[in-house]
Enzyme design. Structure first.
Site, short mmCIF file in Angstrom:
data_model
loop_
_atom_site.label_atom_id
_atom_site.label_comp_id
_atom_site.label_asym_id
_atom_site.label_seq_id
_atom_site.Cartn_x
_atom_site.Cartn_y
_atom_site.Cartn_z
N ARG A 24 0.81 -1.22 0.00
CA ARG A 24 0.00 0.00 0.00
C ARG A 24 0.84 1.27 0.00
O ARG A 24 2.04 1.23 0.27
CB ARG A 24 -0.91 0.02 1.23
CG ARG A 24 -0.10 -0.01 2.52
CD ARG A 24 -0.94 -0.40 3.72
NE ARG A 24 -0.13 -0.45 4.92
CZ ARG A 24 -0.37 0.25 6.03
NH1 ARG A 24 -1.39 1.05 6.10
NH2 ARG A 24 0.40 0.14 7.07
N LYS A 160 15.34 -0.02 7.94
CA LYS A 160 14.50 -1.12 7.46
C LYS A 160 14.04 -0.77 6.05
O LYS A 160 13.34 0.23 5.84
CB LYS A 160 13.31 -1.33 8.38
CG LYS A 160 12.49 -2.53 7.95
CD LYS A 160 11.58 -3.00 9.04
CE LYS A 160 10.15 -2.83 8.62
NZ LYS A 160 9.22 -3.54 9.49
N LYS A 162 12.06 -1.38 2.67
CA LYS A 162 10.88 -2.04 2.11
C LYS A 162 11.18 -2.47 0.67
O LYS A 162 11.64 -1.65 -0.13
CB LYS A 162 9.69 -1.07 2.12
CG LYS A 162 9.22 -0.70 3.51
CD LYS A 162 8.43 -1.82 4.15
CE LYS A 162 7.71 -1.36 5.41
NZ LYS A 162 7.04 -2.48 6.09
N ASP A 190 12.37 -5.77 4.50
CA ASP A 190 10.99 -6.22 4.71
C ASP A 190 10.31 -6.40 3.35
O ASP A 190 10.09 -5.44 2.63
CB ASP A 190 10.22 -5.20 5.55
CG ASP A 190 8.85 -5.72 5.98
OD1 ASP A 190 8.46 -6.83 5.54
OD2 ASP A 190 8.18 -5.02 6.77
N GLU A 218 12.27 -9.82 6.61
CA GLU A 218 10.97 -9.88 7.24
C GLU A 218 9.90 -10.34 6.25
O GLU A 218 9.83 -9.85 5.13
CB GLU A 218 10.66 -8.46 7.76
CG GLU A 218 9.47 -8.38 8.66
CD GLU A 218 9.38 -7.01 9.34
OE1 GLU A 218 10.41 -6.33 9.52
OE2 GLU A 218 8.27 -6.62 9.69
N ASP A 243 6.28 -11.65 10.38
CA ASP A 243 5.48 -10.49 10.80
C ASP A 243 3.99 -10.78 10.58
O ASP A 243 3.30 -11.19 11.51
CB ASP A 243 5.94 -9.23 10.04
CG ASP A 243 5.15 -7.99 10.44
OD1 ASP A 243 4.38 -8.06 11.41
OD2 ASP A 243 5.29 -6.93 9.79
N LYS A 267 3.47 -6.97 17.18
CA LYS A 267 2.84 -5.65 17.05
C LYS A 267 1.58 -5.67 17.90
O LYS A 267 0.80 -6.62 17.83
CB LYS A 267 2.46 -5.37 15.59
CG LYS A 267 3.66 -5.07 14.71
CD LYS A 267 3.24 -4.82 13.27
CE LYS A 267 4.47 -4.57 12.41
NZ LYS A 267 4.19 -4.79 10.98
N ASP A 320 11.28 -1.58 15.92
CA ASP A 320 10.93 -0.94 14.64
C ASP A 320 9.74 -0.04 14.97
O ASP A 320 8.61 -0.35 14.66
CB ASP A 320 10.57 -2.05 13.63
CG ASP A 320 10.02 -1.51 12.33
OD1 ASP A 320 10.37 -0.38 11.96
OD2 ASP A 320 9.24 -2.23 11.68
N ASP A 322 9.17 3.44 14.36
CA ASP A 322 9.49 4.74 13.77
C ASP A 322 8.26 5.59 13.45
O ASP A 322 8.40 6.65 12.85
CB ASP A 322 10.35 4.55 12.52
CG ASP A 322 9.67 3.66 11.49
OD1 ASP A 322 8.55 3.21 11.74
OD2 ASP A 322 10.27 3.42 10.43
MG MG Z 1 6.69 -5.97 8.37
#
Ligand code: MG
Length: 361
Positions: A24, A160, A162, A190, A218, A243, A267, A320, A322
């Site tokens: 997204r 990290k 993406k 990730d 990840e 994750d 999370k 993580d 942020d």
């Molecule tokens: Mg993740």
């Protein structure tokens, strides 16, 4: 101290730059904020992001869950009866983990205030500060290199990155970033479920062959692809972190028993709050599997609850968190201090949040 009232408000905080993953693109943090008022006038705060693509929750569903299911089941209960509140909160409906997390953290906030200590100390912690990474969004290689250099100049020592949209071409992007930031910066990758299992092994091995020194990868494959997670974990040397595959302690145990991950990402929004996250920590401790604590696109309230948990639990070795660093402004008063990569815990009781802009009185 009793729970008198539970209210839901909304915040909309612009991001410094749009947040882009394989799933997204988002340009502001538009979250729901929970405020619990106790009968002595004290306030507890919580927050939930509507992350439909991960938890299935929307603004409407979170509001409805809190107002029509969760609030009626816990209003009037004594805050000191923490276990009793948490059983009702978790048991009043299935799923809806972000709605539960927002209320859970507001209850913990009040509980710690009743103990007159910062939340991390009530959870048994000693670490007064933790270090977070910074997320680098999926963009052109040039933009990602520039964003990475900017982050390092701002003091971040862990990035990290993406990826997951371009298969093997992602390796070139990581290589360019590694070259630009040098060997001392820790790099996490990730994929956000963006690869197939065999493709993931090819890509991760290519990164290993080029000695890109990746700390962890990840969620390489789809959340429900258990066999894929096992395959990637078995066929690469780089640690694999689960994750989207892990919401509950039960998920974590299944992954750890099946050797379908080397590390677990906790999370609060997936777990349903601090109470179920503590169960994941306990499971991970018994397997000797280290955890990372992460966040969705969350602002300071929810990220601070996660930071307090991380400061309390030794098994959480990576952060993580942020969210607040990605926001253009901080609309809240109080809470931990966010200073580049450092999150310094408040010494005031609870989460430390004093006010949120959506509640005027
Ligand atoms: Mg993740």
């Amino acid at each position: 101290m009793k729970i008198s009232r539970i209210e839901v408000g909304e915040v909309n905080i612009p991001l410094v730059t749009p947040f882009k993953t394989a799933l997204r693109t988002v340009d502001s943090v538009n979250d729901l904020v929970v405020r619990i008022t106790a009968d002595d006038g004290r306030l507890g705060f919580g927050e939930a992001p509507p992350t439909a693509v991960i938890t299935g929750e929307t603004k409407g569903s979170i509001c409805c869950a809190i107002e029509q299911f969760i609030a009626p089941s816990i209003v009037g209960m004594e805050i000191e009866n923490l276990d009793g509140i948490m059983e009702r909160l978790q048991g009043c409906m299935l799923k809806n983990t972000s709605a539960k997390a927002a209320v859970d953290m507001a209850v913990y906030d009040l509980y710690a205030q009743s103990c007159q200590k910062p939340l991390y100390q009530v959870l048994g912690g000693r670490r007064a500060e933790i270090e977070t990474d910074l997320t680098i969004s999926v963009n052109s290689v040039e933009e990602m290199v520039a964003d990475s250099q900017k982050a390092v100049n701002e003091g971040f020592r862990i990035l990290k990155i993406k990826v997951g949209k371009e298969g093997l071409a992602d390796v070139a992007r990581i290589e360019a970033i590694r070259r630009a930031v040098g060997p001392a910066v820790r790099l996490r990758v990730d994929a956000n479920q963006g690869w197939g299992a065999k493709e993931a092994v090819r890509i991760i091995r290519a990164m290993e062959d080029r000695a890109l020194d990746i700390e962890l990868v990840e969620q390489p494959v789809k959340a429900d692809d258990f066999a894929g997670m096992q395959y990637v974990t078995a066929h690469t040397a780089t640690p694999i972190l689960a994750d989207e595959s892990v919401f509950s302690a039960r998920d974590a145990i299944r992954l750890m028993e099946g050797r379908a991950a080397d590390l677990i990402n906790i999370k609060l929004m997936k777990a349903g709050g601090i109470y179920p996250a503590l169960k994941i920590c306990a499971a991970a401790e018994s397997f000797g599997v280290e955890c990372m604590i992460g966040c969705m696109l969350e602002s300071k309230i929810a990220v601070s609850a996660a930071a307090h948990l991380a400061a309390a639990k030794g098994i959480i070795t990576r952060a993580d968190l942020d969210g607040p660093s990605l926001c253009r402004l901080d609309p809240y008063e109080g809470g931990p201090a966010y200073d580049g990569p450092w999150i310094r815990m408040n010494r005031t009781p609870g989460l430390g949040i004093v006010s949120a802009p959506c509640f005027t009185s």
